[in-house]
Design an enzyme around this catalytic site. Structure first.
Site, PDB file in Angstrom:
ATOM      1  CG  ASP A  78      10.423   4.037  21.182  1.00 12.96           C
ATOM      2  OD1 ASP A  78      11.122   3.969  22.212  1.00 12.96           O
ATOM      3  OD2 ASP A  78      10.907   4.195  20.040  1.00 12.96           O
ATOM      4  CB  VAL A  79      10.147   3.499  27.240  1.00  6.12           C
ATOM      5  CG1 VAL A  79       8.993   2.570  27.603  1.00  6.12           C
ATOM      6  CG2 VAL A  79      11.418   2.727  26.921  1.00  6.12           C
ATOM      7  CG  ASN A 105      10.908  -5.438  32.117  1.00  2.00           C
ATOM      8  OD1 ASN A 105      11.812  -6.144  32.562  1.00  2.00           O
ATOM      9  ND2 ASN A 105      10.289  -5.714  30.975  1.00  2.00           N
ATOM     10  CE1 TYR A 174      20.795  -4.995  29.451  1.00  2.00           C
ATOM     11  CE2 TYR A 174      22.514  -5.924  30.839  1.00  2.00           C
ATOM     12  CZ  TYR A 174      21.177  -5.794  30.507  1.00  2.00           C
ATOM     13  OH  TYR A 174      20.221  -6.454  31.239  1.00  2.00           O
ATOM     14  CE  LYS A 178      19.474  -3.136  32.290  1.00  2.00           C
ATOM     15  NZ  LYS A 178      18.030  -2.918  32.542  1.00  2.00           N
TER      16      LYS A 178
END
Length: 269
Positions: A78-79, A105, A174, A178
């Site tokens: 789990d990053v 990613n 989101y 980004k």
């Protein structure tokens, strides 16, 4: 790629979609790859797909299949958790000895079609934790390892998005992450110069994955209409990432935009 040494990559979010396609492409062409993701069984599926891809490369093909030193390592990660990211990079170092590439990613869109005023804070935190905190933690771990290893240096490729430029409706969490990822990419590019640590970003639009399956049936547009959008083969994204990855460290694709050519990107809004 250096023919005398297998190059080593970590791909996060390798259990599906773009991460899976990139991991398979790298393994198919001679890299050794640590596959990271939250679901161990999906990582094993990716590794198995890479084996099938290797079998499909004919002996006379221009691109040789992975050699005997090319292999995969699956690490459930789990990053968004610092301790799990540390374990991921330690496992890669212990197995392969160095790191040449991080494909940063892992990401999530969050709840779809939720008006901004109704977006729960917990959903916001989940998207930020995965997309931005996770990217930072992995990039920092890669940066440290690339700075300390001999020979020094390596490459980080961040998966941005078309949303790093232009948002979709109802995508605040989101889109914010980004946009922030673009700033992280630029900072890493600058800070990594003394150590041969190079960073670029690929901004992807409508690659055919589970995440984008709704695009072909209908996606909310800026004018309020719902319209089907074209998609492209995710393999085209994977080959672009490999091109970026295999450049010498003296060269860098700072930003690449790869998208389905008919998608409403330039005309959004």
């Amino acid at each position: 790629m250096n023919a005398h040494r297998t190059k080593i990559a970590i791909v996060t979010g390798a259990g599906s979609g773009i991460g899976r396609a990139v991991a398979v492409e790298l393994l198919r062409t001679g890299w050794s790859v640590t596959l990271a993701g939250r679901r161990a069984e999906r990582l094993e599926e990716t590794a198995a797909l890479a084996g099938a891809a290797l079998a499909d490369v004919s002996p006379g093909a221009a691109e040789e299949p992975a050699g005997k030193d090319s292999t995969s390592l699956c690490v459930r990660t789990d990053v968004s958790r610092p301790e799990e990211v540390a374990a991921l990079f330690a496992a890669t170092r212990n197995r392969f000895g160095r790191l040449d590439l991080l494909f940063n990613n892992a990401g999530t869109f969050g709840p779809g079609n939720v008006p901004f005023e109704d977006l729960p804070y917990e959903a916001w935190r989940h998207v930020v934790g995965t997309n931005l905190d996770g990217a930072f933690l992995c990039a920092q771990a890669a940066y440290r390892q690339m700075k300390e290893q001999d020979p020094q240096g390596g490459r980080i490729i961040n998966n941005g998005s078309i949303s790093a430029h232009t948002p979709r409706p109802r995508s605040a969490a989101y889109t914010a992450t980004k946009h922030a990822l673009t700033g992280l990419t630029k900072s890493l590019s600058l800070d990594g110069r003394p150590y041969g640590v190079v960073c670029g970003q690929i901004d992807i639009g409508n690659a055919a994955t589970d995440m984008t399956s709704r695009m072909t049936t209908g996606a909310l547009q800026a004018n309020g209409e719902v319209a089907a959008e074209p998609v492209m083969d995710v393999g085209d994204v994977a080959r672009t990432v490999r091109h970026m990855a295999e450049l010498p460290l003296e060269a860098n694709v700072q930003f690449a935009t790869v998208l389905a050519s008919g998608m409403p990107y330039v005309g959004r809004g």
